[in-house]
Design a protein around this motif. Structure first.
Motif, mmCIF file in Angstrom:
data_model
loop_
_atom_site.group_PDB
_atom_site.id
_atom_site.type_symbol
_atom_site.label_atom_id
_atom_site.label_comp_id
_atom_site.label_asym_id
_atom_site.label_seq_id
_atom_site.Cartn_x
_atom_site.Cartn_y
_atom_site.Cartn_z
ATOM 1 N N ILE A 1 56.998 77.165 36.104
ATOM 2 C CA ILE A 1 57.009 76.195 35.012
ATOM 3 C C ILE A 1 56.752 76.883 33.675
ATOM 4 O O ILE A 1 57.389 76.565 32.665
ATOM 5 C CB ILE A 1 55.960 75.093 35.273
ATOM 6 C CG1 ILE A 1 56.340 74.290 36.537
ATOM 7 C CG2 ILE A 1 55.836 74.160 34.075
ATOM 8 C CD1 ILE A 1 55.315 73.252 36.923
ATOM 9 N N GLU B 1 53.179 77.229 39.116
ATOM 10 C CA GLU B 1 52.769 77.233 37.709
ATOM 11 C C GLU B 1 53.466 78.352 36.938
ATOM 12 O O GLU B 1 53.804 78.180 35.763
ATOM 13 C CB GLU B 1 51.252 77.390 37.621
ATOM 14 C CG GLU B 1 50.470 76.208 38.192
ATOM 15 C CD GLU B 1 48.976 76.392 38.042
ATOM 16 O OE1 GLU B 1 48.558 77.441 37.493
ATOM 17 O OE2 GLU B 1 48.223 75.482 38.457
ATOM 18 N N PRO C 1 53.042 67.870 37.037
ATOM 19 C CA PRO C 1 53.651 68.480 38.230
ATOM 20 C C PRO C 1 53.709 67.524 39.410
ATOM 21 O O PRO C 1 54.562 67.666 40.279
ATOM 22 C CB PRO C 1 52.737 69.672 38.524
ATOM 23 C CG PRO C 1 51.450 69.354 37.844
ATOM 24 C CD PRO C 1 51.788 68.537 36.642
#
Length: 291
Positions: free
Chosen positions: A119, A116, A132
């Protein structure tokens, strides 16, 4: 008189000791039963873990081949310790065309191999908002939006692998119930059926492993020019214009496949043990083994 009594008492004590030692002894067949149950637990756990995990295959990119294929037509910028490549126009505008990312997939899932935090960091330079992970079992085009449309042959193989995996899980669950019933109720036929069921589970798992291993062999990279995002490419504009770079993708199997092969071998061994156990119980019931 006293000597004879003492001798008799000592003889009785010895007999009692031998009888007590005999009663405390364990029948060798009990160890075979325990070994069968331990191997059954290991085989079931390993195969279920392999099927439920999502590291059957990985998608990565060949840096050297990407540089050759780009050939100055697009600009490549490597990010996050050279795990993600940003593809942009080779001009003053430097417009982002796509991100080449690593991915990993299971029997029914496909996920980005990014955390995370990764990203969130990439989103500051134009990384689009995507799911995802995608689940092939969703059965709707909405769930697969943004990921590569499968060719007919590959789509059928994917569905077949999912079906085989689900059947394998159902058989494993049923075999556990039948095996427990056979052991606790001393039913020889149920024990024999358990051995056959584990052999069937190994067969369906073998089908799944073979399909996953060979499903990528018929990919034609140059024909994957479509508007949906392809595996390993995340772009706000779809997969258009990325056909030139697709041959640099590397599809490789991962640890879930090895775990699955180990589970198949253990299931075959478990099947043999359950069949042998049914033969042993025919002449030595479990109640007599324990008593």
């Amino acid at each position: 008189m006293d000597g004879n009594a003492a001798g008799a008492n000592s003889g009785n004590t010895a007999d009692d000791g031998e009888e007590a030692g005999w009663n405390c002894s364990v029948h060798p067949s009990v160890f075979f039963l325990l070994g069968t149950l331990v191997l059954t637990t290991c085989a079931t756990g390993m195969l279920c873990a392999a099927i439920m995990s999502d590291h059957w295959e990985e998608v990565t990119w060949d840096m050297e081949k990407l540089g050759i294929l780009a050939n100055g037509t697009v600009r490549l910028t490597w990010l996050l310790d050279k795990t993600v490549a940003r593809v942009s126009t080779n001009d003053q505008r430097d417009r982002t065309m796509a991100f080449l990312v690593p991915m990993h997939g299971g029997i029914w899932t496909l996920c980005l191999s990014l955390t995370e935090e990764d990203i969130a960091l990439l989103s500051t330079i134009g990384f689009p908002t995507v799911q995802p992970c995608v689940n092939y079992l969703s059965g709707t085009s909405e769930g697969l939006r943004g990921f590569e449309p499968r060719a007919d042959w590959q789509h059928r193989m994917q569905n077949l692998s999912i079906s085989c995996a689900l059947v394998c899980l159902i058989i494993l669950g049923s075999a556990a119930l039948v095996g427990a019933f056979g052991v606790f109720q001393h039913q020889i036929s149920a024990v024999l059926v358990t051995g056959v069921m584990y052999l069937l589970a190994a067969s369906f798992a073998l089908f799944t492993l073979t399909i996953i291993h060979f499903k990528r062999l018929h990919i034609k990279p140059h024909s994957e020019l479509h508007e949906g995002t392809v595996d390993g490419v995340v772009s706000p504009h779809g997969g258009r214009g990325m056909g030139l770079l697709l041959p640099a993708r590397i599809f490789s199997t991962s640890w879930s496949l090895d775990l699955g092969w180990g589970g198949v071998m253990l299931c075959v061994m478990t099947s043999v043990l359950w069949i042998l156990l049914s033969k042993i119980m025919r002449f030595n019931p479990i109640s007599s083994m324990i008593n």
